[in-house]
Design a protein around this motif. Structure first.
Motif, PDB file in Angstrom:
ATOM      1  N   SER A 201     -63.009   9.173 -28.309  1.00  0.00           N
ATOM      2  CA  SER A 201     -62.179   8.312 -27.463  1.00  0.00           C
ATOM      3  C   SER A 201     -62.951   7.795 -26.260  1.00  0.00           C
ATOM      4  CB  SER A 201     -60.931   9.077 -26.999  1.00  0.00           C
ATOM      5  OG  SER A 201     -61.235  10.018 -25.990  1.00  0.00           O
ATOM      6  N   ILE A 202     -64.000   8.500 -25.860  1.00  0.00           N
ATOM      7  CA  ILE A 202     -64.841   8.044 -24.753  1.00  0.00           C
ATOM      8  C   ILE A 202     -65.891   7.052 -25.226  1.00  0.00           C
ATOM      9  CG2 ILE A 202     -66.570   8.772 -23.040  1.00  0.00           C
ATOM     10  CD1 ILE A 202     -65.046  11.432 -22.820  1.00  0.00           C
ATOM     11  N   ILE A 203     -66.645   7.405 -26.223  1.00  0.00           N
ATOM     12  CA  ILE A 203     -67.765   6.555 -26.646  1.00  0.00           C
ATOM     13  C   ILE A 203     -67.300   5.321 -27.416  1.00  0.00           C
ATOM     14  CG2 ILE A 203     -69.349   8.521 -26.705  1.00  0.00           C
ATOM     15  CD1 ILE A 203     -69.109   8.506 -29.752  1.00  0.00           C
ATOM     16  N   ASN A 204     -65.987   5.251 -27.734  1.00  0.00           N
ATOM     17  CA  ASN A 204     -65.442   4.118 -28.475  1.00  0.00           C
ATOM     18  C   ASN A 204     -64.683   3.170 -27.557  1.00  0.00           C
ATOM     19  OD1 ASN A 204     -65.016   2.687 -30.883  1.00  0.00           O
ATOM     20  ND2 ASN A 204     -62.993   3.569 -31.137  1.00  0.00           N
ATOM     21  N   ASN A 205     -64.946   3.232 -26.243  1.00  0.00           N
ATOM     22  CA  ASN A 205     -64.268   2.349 -25.298  1.00  0.00           C
ATOM     23  C   ASN A 205     -64.928   0.971 -25.337  1.00  0.00           C
ATOM     24  OD1 ASN A 205     -63.501   0.900 -22.945  1.00  0.00           O
ATOM     25  ND2 ASN A 205     -63.083   2.785 -21.843  1.00  0.00           N
ATOM     26  N   PRO A 206     -64.269  -0.043 -25.898  1.00  0.00           N
ATOM     27  CA  PRO A 206     -64.924  -1.349 -26.078  1.00  0.00           C
ATOM     28  C   PRO A 206     -65.253  -2.050 -24.766  1.00  0.00           C
ATOM     29  CG  PRO A 206     -62.584  -1.481 -26.623  1.00  0.00           C
ATOM     30  CD  PRO A 206     -62.892  -0.037 -26.427  1.00  0.00           C
ATOM     31  N   ALA A 207     -64.447  -1.822 -23.710  1.00  0.00           N
ATOM     32  CA  ALA A 207     -64.715  -2.475 -22.431  1.00  0.00           C
ATOM     33  C   ALA A 207     -66.016  -1.958 -21.814  1.00  0.00           C
ATOM     34  CB  ALA A 207     -63.549  -2.251 -21.468  1.00  0.00           C
ATOM     35  N   ILE A 208     -66.270  -0.657 -21.961  1.00  0.00           N
ATOM     36  CA  ILE A 208     -67.492  -0.081 -21.398  1.00  0.00           C
ATOM     37  C   ILE A 208     -68.712  -0.494 -22.227  1.00  0.00           C
ATOM     38  CG2 ILE A 208     -68.665   2.053 -20.767  1.00  0.00           C
ATOM     39  CD1 ILE A 208     -66.242   1.347 -19.020  1.00  0.00           C
ATOM     40  N   ILE A 209     -68.574  -0.505 -23.538  1.00  0.00           N
ATOM     41  CA  ILE A 209     -69.698  -0.934 -24.380  1.00  0.00           C
ATOM     42  C   ILE A 209     -70.008  -2.408 -24.140  1.00  0.00           C
ATOM     43  CG2 ILE A 209     -70.546  -1.160 -26.744  1.00  0.00           C
ATOM     44  CD1 ILE A 209     -68.760   1.201 -27.498  1.00  0.00           C
ATOM     45  N   ALA A 210     -68.976  -3.215 -23.880  1.00  0.00           N
ATOM     46  CA  ALA A 210     -69.204  -4.630 -23.589  1.00  0.00           C
ATOM     47  C   ALA A 210     -70.044  -4.799 -22.332  1.00  0.00           C
ATOM     48  CB  ALA A 210     -67.867  -5.348 -23.431  1.00  0.00           C
ATOM     49  N   ILE A 211     -69.864  -3.919 -21.345  1.00  0.00           N
ATOM     50  CA  ILE A 211     -70.701  -3.956 -20.138  1.00  0.00           C
ATOM     51  C   ILE A 211     -72.146  -3.635 -20.499  1.00  0.00           C
ATOM     52  CG2 ILE A 211     -71.168  -2.776 -17.959  1.00  0.00           C
ATOM     53  CD1 ILE A 211     -68.096  -2.466 -17.712  1.00  0.00           C
ATOM     54  N   SER A 212     -72.332  -2.635 -21.345  1.00  0.00           N
ATOM     55  CA  SER A 212     -73.673  -2.280 -21.811  1.00  0.00           C
ATOM     56  C   SER A 212     -74.342  -3.453 -22.532  1.00  0.00           C
ATOM     57  CB  SER A 212     -73.592  -1.072 -22.747  1.00  0.00           C
ATOM     58  OG  SER A 212     -74.805  -0.856 -23.424  1.00  0.00           O
ATOM     59  N   GLN A 213     -73.541  -4.203 -23.299  1.00  0.00           N
ATOM     60  CA  GLN A 213     -74.074  -5.286 -24.125  1.00  0.00           C
ATOM     61  C   GLN A 213     -74.000  -6.655 -23.443  1.00  0.00           C
ATOM     62  OE1 GLN A 213     -75.429  -4.551 -27.334  1.00  0.00           O
ATOM     63  NE2 GLN A 213     -75.251  -2.550 -26.368  1.00  0.00           N
ATOM     64  N   ASP A 214     -73.655  -6.692 -22.175  1.00  0.00           N
ATOM     65  CA  ASP A 214     -73.459  -7.965 -21.486  1.00  0.00           C
ATOM     66  C   ASP A 214     -74.715  -8.833 -21.556  1.00  0.00           C
ATOM     67  OD1 ASP A 214     -71.709  -9.586 -19.618  1.00  0.00           O
ATOM     68  OD2 ASP A 214     -73.551  -9.414 -18.439  1.00  0.00           O
ATOM     69  N   PRO A 215     -74.568 -10.117 -21.889  1.00  0.00           N
ATOM     70  CA  PRO A 215     -75.744 -10.989 -22.077  1.00  0.00           C
ATOM     71  C   PRO A 215     -76.603 -11.165 -20.820  1.00  0.00           C
ATOM     72  CG  PRO A 215     -73.790 -11.955 -23.096  1.00  0.00           C
ATOM     73  CD  PRO A 215     -73.318 -10.790 -22.297  1.00  0.00           C
ATOM     74  N   LEU A 216     -76.030 -10.977 -19.621  1.00  0.00           N
ATOM     75  CA  LEU A 216     -76.828 -11.121 -18.408  1.00  0.00           C
ATOM     76  C   LEU A 216     -77.867 -10.013 -18.288  1.00  0.00           C
ATOM     77  CD1 LEU A 216     -77.151 -12.852 -15.838  1.00  0.00           C
ATOM     78  CD2 LEU A 216     -75.522 -11.327 -14.702  1.00  0.00           C
ATOM     79  N   ARG A 217     -77.587  -8.853 -18.883  1.00  0.00           N
ATOM     80  CA  ARG A 217     -78.519  -7.726 -18.933  1.00  0.00           C
ATOM     81  C   ARG A 217     -78.947  -7.271 -17.531  1.00  0.00           C
ATOM     82  NH1 ARG A 217     -80.182 -11.481 -22.652  1.00  0.00           N
ATOM     83  NH2 ARG A 217     -81.917 -12.153 -21.347  1.00  0.00           N
ATOM     84  N   LYS A 218     -77.993  -7.261 -16.608  1.00  0.00           N
ATOM     85  CA  LYS A 218     -78.287  -6.908 -15.221  1.00  0.00           C
ATOM     86  C   LYS A 218     -77.627  -5.587 -14.869  1.00  0.00           C
ATOM     87  CE  LYS A 218     -78.100  -8.787 -10.521  1.00  0.00           C
ATOM     88  NZ  LYS A 218     -77.662  -9.949  -9.687  1.00  0.00           N
ATOM     89  N   ALA A 219     -78.408  -4.627 -14.381  1.00  0.00           N
ATOM     90  CA  ALA A 219     -77.880  -3.318 -14.017  1.00  0.00           C
ATOM     91  C   ALA A 219     -77.093  -3.396 -12.711  1.00  0.00           C
ATOM     92  CB  ALA A 219     -79.017  -2.309 -13.866  1.00  0.00           C
ATOM     93  N   VAL A 220     -76.086  -2.534 -12.582  1.00  0.00           N
ATOM     94  CA  VAL A 220     -75.364  -2.424 -11.314  1.00  0.00           C
ATOM     95  C   VAL A 220     -76.291  -1.851 -10.242  1.00  0.00           C
ATOM     96  CG1 VAL A 220     -73.070  -2.159 -12.349  1.00  0.00           C
ATOM     97  CG2 VAL A 220     -74.487  -0.125 -11.947  1.00  0.00           C
TER      98      VAL A 220
END
Length: 228
Positions: free
Chosen positions: A52-71
Motif C-alpha cells: 500500500s506504500i510502494i504502490n502510491n501512484p502520486a508519489i511514484i509520479a513525483i519520482s518519474q516527473d519529467p522535470l527530473r528536479k530534486a526537492v
C-alpha cells in the motif's frame, strides 16, 4: 550534476524495524529527491501494508516527473522534543514539477506529533527571496498525497492484489478499484493527460500571504496546484 541522480541506496520499506509513518516518510523522500526506487525487501514476502506504500501512484509520479528536479530543504528546526538518542528535528522541503505544480514535504523527526506551517514565500524562496517569486502571489489548491482516496491503497485491496493468482486477476482488481496501473498507461502519458489519480486528494487552498498549517505525526506530502 546534469544527467546525474542522487543515489540514496535501496529502500528500507518492508524490511522491518520501522513504523508505518517512518516507511511513508522514507518512500516520500526517496521519490522527491529523485533517487532510484530500488526495493531492498524480498518481494516474495511482500505484505499488504508495504504494497500500500510502494504502490502510491502520486508519489511514484513525483519520482518519474519529467522535470527530473530534486526537492530542496527550505526549513530546519531543531528546537523540538528529542527522542531517547537525543535526536529531534523537523524539515520542510519544496520542489517544482514539470507541469507547474509544486511538491511540499513536511518531515517531522521530533519525538511527538506537531503542527507545522509555512508560507508561499518560503515554499517558493528558490524562485525569489522575501515573497518576490511570482508563485507566491497566486492562490494554490492543496492536494494530500497520502491520506485519501487514490493515494494510499486500503489494506484489504492490497491483500487482494497479493492473493491474485494470475495477471488477469490482478488487472481485475486494478479495474475494480479504478487504480492507476502503470503497465497499461505510462506515467508520462498519464501526467500529460492530467490523470487525477496521480494528484492525490484536494484538501484545501492557500492564498497569497496566508500560512498553510498541517498536523504531521511523521510526514505530510502535499502537492500545490495553481488555481485556474
Amino acid at each position: 550534476m546534469p544527467g546525474g541522480w542522487s543515489d540514496l541506496d535501496m529502500l528500507e520499506v518492508g524490511l522491518g524495524g520501522m513504523t508505518d509513518g517512518e516507511y511513508v516518510a522514507h518512500f516520500s523522500m526517496w521519490a522527491a529527491l529523485k533517487s532510484p526506487l530500488l526495493l531492498g525487501n524480498d518481494i516474495r514476502k511482500l505484505d499488504a501494508k508495504t504494497l500500500s506504500i510502494i504502490n502510491n501512484p502520486a508519489i511514484i509520479a513525483i519520482s518519474q516527473d519529467p522535470l527530473r528536479k530534486a526537492v530542496q530543504r527550505i526549513a530546519l528546526n531543531t528546537s523540538v522534543p528529542v527522542d531517547s538518542f537525543g535526536i529531534g528535528e523537523t524539515h520542510i522541503w519544496s520542489g517544482a514539477l514539470a507541469n507547474g505544480d509544486q511538491i511540499v514535504i513536511f518531515l517531522n523527526a521530533a519525538d511527538t506529533a506537531l503542527y507545522m506551517q509555512t508560507t508561499l514565500a518560503e515554499i517558493f524562496v528558490m524562485d525569489g527571496p522575501h515573497g518576490s517569486a511570482p508563485q507566491a502571489k497566486q492562490t494554490w489548491d492543496v492536494h494530500d498525497l497520502w491520506q485519501h482516496g487514490h493515494s494510499r491503497m486500503k489494506l484489504g485491496d492490497a491483500q487482494a492484489l497479493l492473493d491474485a493468482e494470475s495477471q488477469e486477476s490482478r488487472h481485475a482488481v486494478f479495474e475494480r478499484l479504478d487504480w492507476f496501473n502503470a503497465s497499461t498507461t505510462s506515467y508520462a502519458d498519464a501526467l500529460a493527460a492530467n490523470d487525477e489519480r496521480l494528484f492525490g486528494y484536494k484538501v484545501g487552498e492557500v492564498k497569497a500571504g496566508r500560512q498553510s498549517e498541517f498536523s504531521c505525526p511523521t510526514t505530510c506530502g502535499e502537492g500545490l496546484q495553481a488555481e485556474e
